[in-house]
Scaffold this motif. Structure first.
Motif, PDB file in Angstrom:
ATOM      1  N   SER B 167      -2.826  47.511   1.018  1.00  0.00           N
ATOM      2  CA  SER B 167      -2.891  46.213   0.835  1.00  0.00           C
ATOM      3  C   SER B 167      -1.983  45.376   2.040  1.00  0.00           C
ATOM      4  O   SER B 167      -1.033  46.020   2.626  1.00  0.00           O
ATOM      5  N   ILE B 168      -2.812  44.407   2.575  1.00  0.00           N
ATOM      6  CA  ILE B 168      -2.012  43.758   3.777  1.00  0.00           C
ATOM      7  C   ILE B 168      -2.019  42.253   3.128  1.00  0.00           C
ATOM      8  O   ILE B 168      -2.920  41.537   2.814  1.00  0.00           O
ATOM      9  N   ASN B 169      -0.945  41.504   3.225  1.00  0.00           N
ATOM     10  CA  ASN B 169      -0.614  40.225   2.912  1.00  0.00           C
ATOM     11  C   ASN B 169       0.063  39.477   3.945  1.00  0.00           C
ATOM     12  O   ASN B 169       1.051  40.137   4.516  1.00  0.00           O
ATOM     13  N   VAL B 170      -0.517  38.596   4.589  1.00  0.00           N
ATOM     14  CA  VAL B 170       0.228  37.659   5.675  1.00  0.00           C
ATOM     15  C   VAL B 170       0.946  36.594   5.001  1.00  0.00           C
ATOM     16  O   VAL B 170       0.102  35.681   4.337  1.00  0.00           O
ATOM     17  N   ARG B 171       2.247  36.587   5.237  1.00  0.00           N
ATOM     18  CA  ARG B 171       3.082  35.436   4.590  1.00  0.00           C
ATOM     19  C   ARG B 171       2.782  35.335   3.065  1.00  0.00           C
ATOM     20  O   ARG B 171       2.274  34.206   2.431  1.00  0.00           O
ATOM     21  N   GLY B 172       3.014  36.377   2.346  1.00  0.00           N
ATOM     22  CA  GLY B 172       2.731  36.286   0.988  1.00  0.00           C
ATOM     23  C   GLY B 172       1.666  36.442   0.243  1.00  0.00           C
ATOM     24  O   GLY B 172       0.499  36.382   0.882  1.00  0.00           O
ATOM     25  N   LEU B 173       1.642  36.002  -0.918  1.00  0.00           N
ATOM     26  CA  LEU B 173       0.454  36.298  -1.906  1.00  0.00           C
ATOM     27  C   LEU B 173      -0.428  35.001  -1.549  1.00  0.00           C
ATOM     28  O   LEU B 173      -0.014  33.784  -1.081  1.00  0.00           O
ATOM     29  N   SER B 174      -1.623  35.226  -1.524  1.00  0.00           N
ATOM     30  CA  SER B 174      -2.698  33.858  -1.280  1.00  0.00           C
ATOM     31  C   SER B 174      -3.592  33.864  -2.210  1.00  0.00           C
ATOM     32  O   SER B 174      -4.537  33.091  -2.254  1.00  0.00           O
ATOM     33  N   ASN B 175      -3.535  34.844  -3.393  1.00  0.00           N
ATOM     34  CA  ASN B 175      -4.552  34.638  -4.595  1.00  0.00           C
ATOM     35  C   ASN B 175      -3.979  35.406  -5.716  1.00  0.00           C
ATOM     36  O   ASN B 175      -3.356  36.581  -5.541  1.00  0.00           O
TER      37      ASN B 175
END
Lengths: 346, 1053
Positions: B167-175
């Motif tokens: 998993s890749i998340n840029v600047r935290g959770l987006s969904n």
């Protein structure tokens, strides 16, 4: 700009940024618990029987509210609106600290498991909304047919509070023993005696016919204290024939007298059997070897066997599921109002 | 021969010398340009001389140069990404030039919104990773190597399946949407947009994430060989991503492949040979020990001795120990996991100059999975060329082709449940054979699963300059990805009925962008640039699948003669046909590169926008102040650069499908024996749907001290994600059952810091670079559908509900609060009124009173009954802090590179451990479920006798087990701290002396050994704190991460 602090703008800038970010976070919604519109009490009228512990469960539907919830009884009042100190004042009640398991060896061991504390007679459990009425038969408490008491409940959690109004509490007069021959409204006895719970075939001494359960009368009698006598919790069991002559308990020879009930210091005479007991009987609604299968009542089981007609062994006897809530010196008298059972072999 | 040549040229030189000595004395200067760190030659370095500086030459493919200049002139060597090297004439005509990489990150060029500019004048937050950093450890998917390198980019390699990615998340959770529940709960992936050589690639479609979806599950990123990557640029904030608008809200990764830049063709060959080993496997109790453990458990804990004796006697696998079927000690895990030997080969041919250059990269990557019957093979051929005959015209074209084969065995990409099940079977069962084994093993080994992914990408870019400053460019690219899966499950594994599954999907993406840009500089102080462009994107996707059951025999695998009644087939419901169009404009101004202003505005429309929602408008603004250029700082030597950045902007990501907007017609059975078409009543159309919208504020500080010795980048951000798509149930008196709406919002805010050190002096033979970065992120849920304050998602098979409450972190656990184990019976609380002990709830038959050895669960509502009212909100499965550090040491020809990454403050549900304990629930295997083996419990603090103050409850009380379930998943006992520090990889490299390699006809030879996934330090009691789902749940069914040891060679001709 000064030359002394070359990084001052950076620091200033970051101070501002932090302020902005903290400002943004200020607009976040509060962490507030939910208090659902659908949360409600499913029962608003409570009719506890005085003189015994009553617990009303499953009376609150949580719905969409966040737990833990806080409940509080407010405005507990008589029907005419006056205060009801008889319910709100603290009274000494017996409170369990250790579980009663039915395997206690002495009375002291039982008593060590409970202590006396002061509580209001009528309470609500703080987080579950269950109502409880402590064993108390104070004559001050208004009982049916009086319309009783009214109260409101405050429900709150970190998300807010709600009020539920006009709950009715209509206590029923104390019945010191069960099965009871007492009318719940008037408190008067509606019959002289109650019946046994079950019977095993017993044959009459004279006619050798089966004794019907209706021929057994059960009397619960409490000895009044003589002056100067200390309250002693005892239970005596006596079996009488129709002429009120005692039948020797030993004749019920299959009876397990030691474990007939959770009593101690059994004294068995030719007329009766007496135990030192702890009240109420049974102590809690919990199945032990002294109770009926669901643990709600203590079970007396008296039985005997004999060789019947044709050489067959016959087991006869009866059992009585009962409870006694009032401490004291109680007698349970079972009278055969018709024939006395035949104990001898054919 | 060579010596002769040199002597000859020197002689010639001398001749020239005499001839033109009258004018200016010309000398021929020769040498080689070498990279300071890697000790490799640099081709294509421009050499300049004179005043003003004019180009006099360029290094050839071997990094050699030979230029004729006036005697005494100073040579300046220039190369992108390197500090200019200056060579003053010292009488020597032959010398080596050592160039070191530019550490002034401000001079790096960045690509923001399809325009190149230096970092100095870009206001957004971006990080660059050069291709060099990701070369030496062979991986199927390069994202694995980026872990811990970019602050604010949280990469968790939670899928060890070759060719797939974590998993890749840029600047935290987006969904915050979760599909499925319980052990099948998966967080909706919000991977950033990848732009590969200008071609946007969306990696969020379900198929690429690989879970519970049909298809090969190969990530498009796995189709690029790592050797071909020149650099990766990570754009994080709204300003940087603003012009990738229509899908840039989750961050943008720009991937640039290599270009040719040497007049003489350079051929580079890279090969890796690596061994993959499975991680430490679970300890199990085997054979007789397992049997005795079960018997002892029954005899000691059954209701009575004779009941226990009877239970043992009627259970064949306990009593009949001489039966060949049960007289085993099978090591199941060894049947599934293996060590593999793998190799990769890559040839890169490139050449050309500014006018014309080309590159061809051919690669082969073969990795066999550590799980039997899994693997990934990629064949790739990537080409590009650039033609720039004059400054006015430029043509760039690229074609990338890849073909990947992979096998997922019996599992899906993410989960290998069959193996988890088979691998944990009882050791008493016989080893696998057709007649005796559990099916899960054979199906893992024998299922014939062939997946093929073909990806073809073509890209053409044209540029023309009408007059100075005004440029038009047009880009068109087309990507075609097709995946097929052929799975055959033989009849002997499936109750006598075989199964053929064939799947194929295809995805076409066409993308066109036309851009008009204008640059103007007034007095070299006021610099303007502005551009406008439009963008069109068309994507369609369609997947078809057939499942034929009961073919005539296991040898006839075709669909012919199948049992039509049990066979299925058709187009899957994830069919999409997506269009989007955008118009955007951008304006930049800077004053003497000191004060920078960026403005951009973009309007986006897409086919998943509801007609009532219209176009979405995305403005952004960026400011930058390079305050080191202020007069009062410009003289400070210690300060190399210093700047402040401030940006704000909005981005979108289209979500949902066209069916959410317009509804769907379906075949609706037949009426009067005529087939009918009716409205699908599951989902009510919502014509007001909008894309997910991200509003972001970013403030940054860049500082560089002491000539590149210390570099610091700090960013703080506030990112608000609005209009998340969420399915909402409708009241059951409506005709429709559900509606999709955009009502959920959340906010992430946090801080990112990256620091670079070069502690040793420039002249030191040992060069050492240390990079440290970290990011703290906090997410807050700010809106839920219907104005609700909290929501609970069902817990599925594990009862682990997902709790959301406004103002808190978006996804919390909803668990029973465990505070220990009852040491004695007297510790169990008693209801003061009824005198009964604390007990479990439910039907009378399911109740049991707690006693010594049972877990202490907090009775939240105080009714002395454990039930659904006793859950508490606790924990956060998202990491609060992530980051990493790197160290690069070089000494002469040797170099050592180490990478670490860390994740702190994350709560993991250790479902694997809970499941291990649960194995003791049924020693005689009387119930349903799987016949599982036992794991030793001696390393856990388990209650065994009254008085024990233990952590874990008594596991052996099997008679009451079902009524109180001491090891249920939904309790805080199994919520553990998932913090870890991981030694990602280390590379030790050696460059063979150039004198030696020259003799072999090679420019450079580099040998290296590397190890990957070396060690993880963690307090976590499960196998791997990283191998958990994005929800933070450790599902023992995951594909473990391999550890690999590699030997590689890199040869350049």
């Amino acid at each position: 700009m000064n030359n002394k602090y070359p990084l001052a703008p950076a620091i200033l800038f970051f101070g501002l940024t932090m302020l902005i970010i903290l400002g943004c976070t200020k607009n976040f919604p509060d962490v507030r618990e939910a208090l659902g519109e659908d949360s409600r009490f499913t029962n608003t009228q409570y009719e506890p029987i005085l003189g015994r512990n009553s617990l009303f469960t499953d009376n609150f539907f949580v719905g969409n509210s966040s737990q833990p919830l806080n409940f509080k009884i407010i405005n507990l009042r008589r029907r005419d609106g006056s205060a009801a100190p008889e319910l709100t004042d603290l009274v000494p009640v017996s409170v369990w600290k250790q579980p009663y398991l039915g395997d206690e060896k002495t009375l002291e061991e039982i008593e060590a498991k409970r202590v006396v504390e002061n509580h209001p007679v009528f309470e609500i459990r703080e987080h579950s909304g269950q109502f409880l009425m402590w064993a108390n038969s104070s004559p001050l408490i208004k009982t049916q047919p009086d319309s009783g008491y009214v109260f409101d409940v405050e429900l709150s959690n970190k998300g807010g509070r709600r009020y539920f109004r006009d709950f009715k509490l209509k206590p029923i007069k104390a019945r010191p023993y069960e099965p009871s021959n007492q009318d719940p409204l008037t408190g008067m006895e509606t019959s002289r005696y109650v019946g046994v719970s079950g019977i095993q075939p017993m044959y009459g001494e004279k006619t050798n016919t089966i004794i019907s359960p209706r021929e057994l009368e059960v009397y619960f009698r409490k000895d009044t204290l003589k002056s100067g006598e200390k309250l002693k919790n005892q239970l005596t069991i006596q079996v009488l024939d129709s002429l009120y002559n005692p039948i020797n308990p030993d004749k019920f020879k299959l009876t397990d007298w030691k474990n007939l009930l959770h009593g101690f210091n059994m004294v068995k005479t030719a007329e009766s059997v007496t135990y030192d007991v702890a009240y109420p009987i049974p102590l809690i609604n919990y199945q032990t070897k002294y109770t009926n299968p669901d643990g709600t009542k203590s079970r007396l089981y008296l039985s005997y066997d004999r060789i019947g007609f044709g050489g067959f062994r016959q087991v006869g006897g009866f059992y009585l599921d009962f409870s006694i809530y009032d401490p004291g010196k109680w007698n349970i008298i079972i009278r055969f109002n018709g024939e006395t059972p035949k104990f001898s072999n054919d | 021969m060579r010596h002769l040549f040199i002597i000859f040229s020197l002689l010639t030189l001398l001749c020239f010398n005499t001839e033109i000595s009258a004018q200016q004395k010309k000398v021929l200067m020769q040498g080689t340009v070498i990279d300071k760190q890697d000790k490799v030659t640099i081709p294509g370095v421009t050499i300049m001389a004179g005043t003003p500086l004019v180009p006099v030459g360029i290094t050839n493919g071997n990094g050699e140069f030979s230029v004729s200049v006036n005697e005494g002139s100073t040579l300046v060597f220039k190369y992108i990404g390197y500090l200019n090297a200056t060579h003053k004439f010292d009488g020597k005509l032959k010398f080596n030039v050592i160039m070191s990489m530019s550490v002034n990150s401000l001079k790096e060029t960045v690509v923001v919104g399809y325009q190149k500019k230096t970092k100095e004048v870009s206001t957004g937050s971006s990080v660059i990773i050069t291709g060099k950093e990701i070369q030496d450890v062979p991986v199927g998917n390069i994202m694995e190597l980026i872990q811990g390198k970019v602050p604010g980019v949280n990469i968790q390699n939670n899928n060890g399946s070759p060719g797939m990615r974590g998993s890749i998340n840029v600047r935290g959770l987006s969904n915050t949407n979760v599909t499925g529940s319980g052990s099948q709960a998966f967080l909706t992936p919000t991977s950033p947009l990848f732009v590969i050589d200008g071609v946007p690639v969306d990696d969020n479609s379900g198929y690429s994430y690989g879970f519970d979806q049909a298809g090969p599950g190969i990530s498009p990123l796995s189709m690029i060989p790592q050797e071909d990557i020149e650099r990766i640029e990570v754009l994080k904030d709204a300003q940087a991503t603003s012009l990738y608008g229509s899908r840039g809200a989750y961050g943008v990764f720009l991937i640039t492949t290599k270009r040719g830049n040497s007049k003489v063709p350079v051929i580079q060959y890279t090969s890796n040979y690596f061994v993959n080993t499975p991680p430490r496997l679970r300890d199990v109790i085997g054979g007789r020990e397992e049997r005795m453990s079960r018997i002892n458990q029954i005899m000691a804990n059954d209701t009575s001795f004779y009941h226990g004796l009877n239970l043992v006697n009627i259970t064949p696998f306990l009593s009949d120990s001489l039966n060949a079927y049960y007289n085993n000690s099978t090591d199941w895990q060894s049947k599934f996991y293996r060590q593999t030997f793998n190799q990769t080969h890559n040839v890169n041919i490139s050449g050309g100059d500014q006018t014309f250059n080309y590159k061809v990269n051919t690669g082969y990557y073969d990795e066999k999975g550590i799980v039997e019957n899994t693997g990934f093979t990629r064949y790739s051929m990537n080409m590009n060329m650039q033609y720039e005959p004059s400054n006015k015209f430029k043509l760039f074209a690229s074609v990338n082709n890849s073909l990947a084969n992979n096998s997922k065995g019996s599992g899906s990409g993410l989960l290998q449940n069959g193996i988890a099940k088979g691998g944990s079977a009882s050791s008493l069962l016989p080893a696998p054979s057709l007649f005796s084994s559990t099916n899960s093993l054979l199906s893992a080994l024998e299922t014939n699963d062939e997946n093929k992914t073909v990806s073809v990408t073509a890209n053409v870019e044209l540029q023309y300059e009408f007059f100075e400053g005004l440029r038009a460019s047009s880009t068109f690219n087309y990507a075609y990805v097709t995946g097929t899966t052929d799975t055959f499950l033989p009849g002997y594994l499936n109750n006598g009925f075989n199964e053929v599954t064939a799947y194929n999907d295809r995805k076409n993406t066409a993308y066109n962008r036309n851009l008009l840009s204008y640059n103007k500089s007034i007095n070299e102080k006021h610099n303007f640039s502005a551009y406008v462009f439009n963008e069109i994107n068309m994507t369609d996707f369609r997947a078809d699948m057939i499942k034929q059951k009961r073919t005539p025999s296991d040898q006839v695998q075709g669909p012919l003669g199948a049992d039509y009644f049990n066979s299925l087939g058709g187009t899957l419901n994830n069919i999409t046909d997506f269009r989007s169009v955008a118009f955007a404009g951008s304006f930049s101004y800077n004053y003497d590169t000191k004060y920078v202003l960026d403005l951009s505005y973009r309007i986006d429309g897409s086919s998943t926008n509801g007609p009532d929602a219209g176009y979405s408008k995305n403005p952004s603004i960026g400011l930058r102040w390079n305050f080191n250029k202020e007069a009062w700082l410009v003289k400070k030597d210690w300060l190399e650069y210093a700047s402040l950045r401030l940006t704000a902007g909005r981005n979108i990501v289209p979500t949902g499908t066209i069916f959410d907007v317009y509804g769907r017609y379906i075949a609706n059975g037949s009426y009067n024996q005529n087939p009918t078409v009716g409205l699908d009543l599951k989902l009510v159309p919502n014509t007001g749907l909008t894309p997910t919208e991200t509003t972001q504020y970013n403030a940054g500080l860049d500082l560089g001290f002491l000539k590149g010795k210390i570099g610091l980048v700090f960013d703080t951000y506030y990112k608000q994600v609005d209009n998340q798509l969420r399915e909402k149930n409708l009241a059951n008196h409506n005709a429709f059952a559900k509606v999709n709406t955009n009502e959920t919002s959340l906010v992430n805010y946090g801080y990112e810091l990256a620091v670079n050190f070069r502690p040793l002096s420039e002249n030191s033979k040992l060069s050492w670079t240390i990079g440290i970065n970290g990011a703290i992120n906090k997410d807050v849920l700010t809106a839920l559908p219907n104005g609700a304050r909290e929501l609970v998602d069902p817990g599925g098979d594990t009862d682990q509900q997902i709790f959301r409450r406004l103002g808190m972190n978006s996804l919390s656990n909803y668990l029973l609060n465990n505070t220990g184990v009852y040491a004695n019976n007297s510790n169990v609380p008693v209801d003061p009124l009824t005198g009964l002990r604390y007990r479990t709830g439910g039907n009378a038959a399911d109740q049991t009173y707690f006693r010594a050895g049972d877990p202490i669960w907090t009775d939240v509502n105080g009714d002395y009954v454990l039930d659904n009212n006793d859950y508490v909100v606790v924990g956060n499965g998202q990491p609060r802090m992530t980051g990493g550090f790197t160290s690069y040491l070089a000494y002469k020809n040797f170099s050592l590179n180490m990478n670490f990454s860390f994740t702190f403050d994350r709560d993991i549900m250790n479902n694997a451990l809970a499941a291990d304990f649960q194995r003791y629930a049924d020693p005689a295997y009387t119930g349903k479920g799987d016949f599982n083996g036992l794991v030793p419990l001696d390393r856990y603090d388990v209650w065994t006798q009254p008085g024990d103050m233990a952590v874990y409850p008594f596991p052996l009380d099997f008679t009451r087990y079902a009524r109180y379930r001491p090891f249920r998943f939904d309790q805080t006992l199994f919520m553990e701290d998932g913090s870890y520090l991981k030694f990602n990889n280390a590379t030790f490299a050696y460059n063979i002396d150039r004198k030696l390699t020259k003799r072999w006809g090679m420019t450079s030879v580099r040998l290296y050994v590397s190890a990957n996934n070396i060690h993880t330090w963690s307090n976590y009691s499960g196998p791997d704190p990283e191998l958990v789902s994005a929800m933070g749940r450790d599902n023992s069914g995951g594909y473990p991460n391999r550890r690999s040891y590699n030997f590689g060679i890199n040869v350049q001709f």
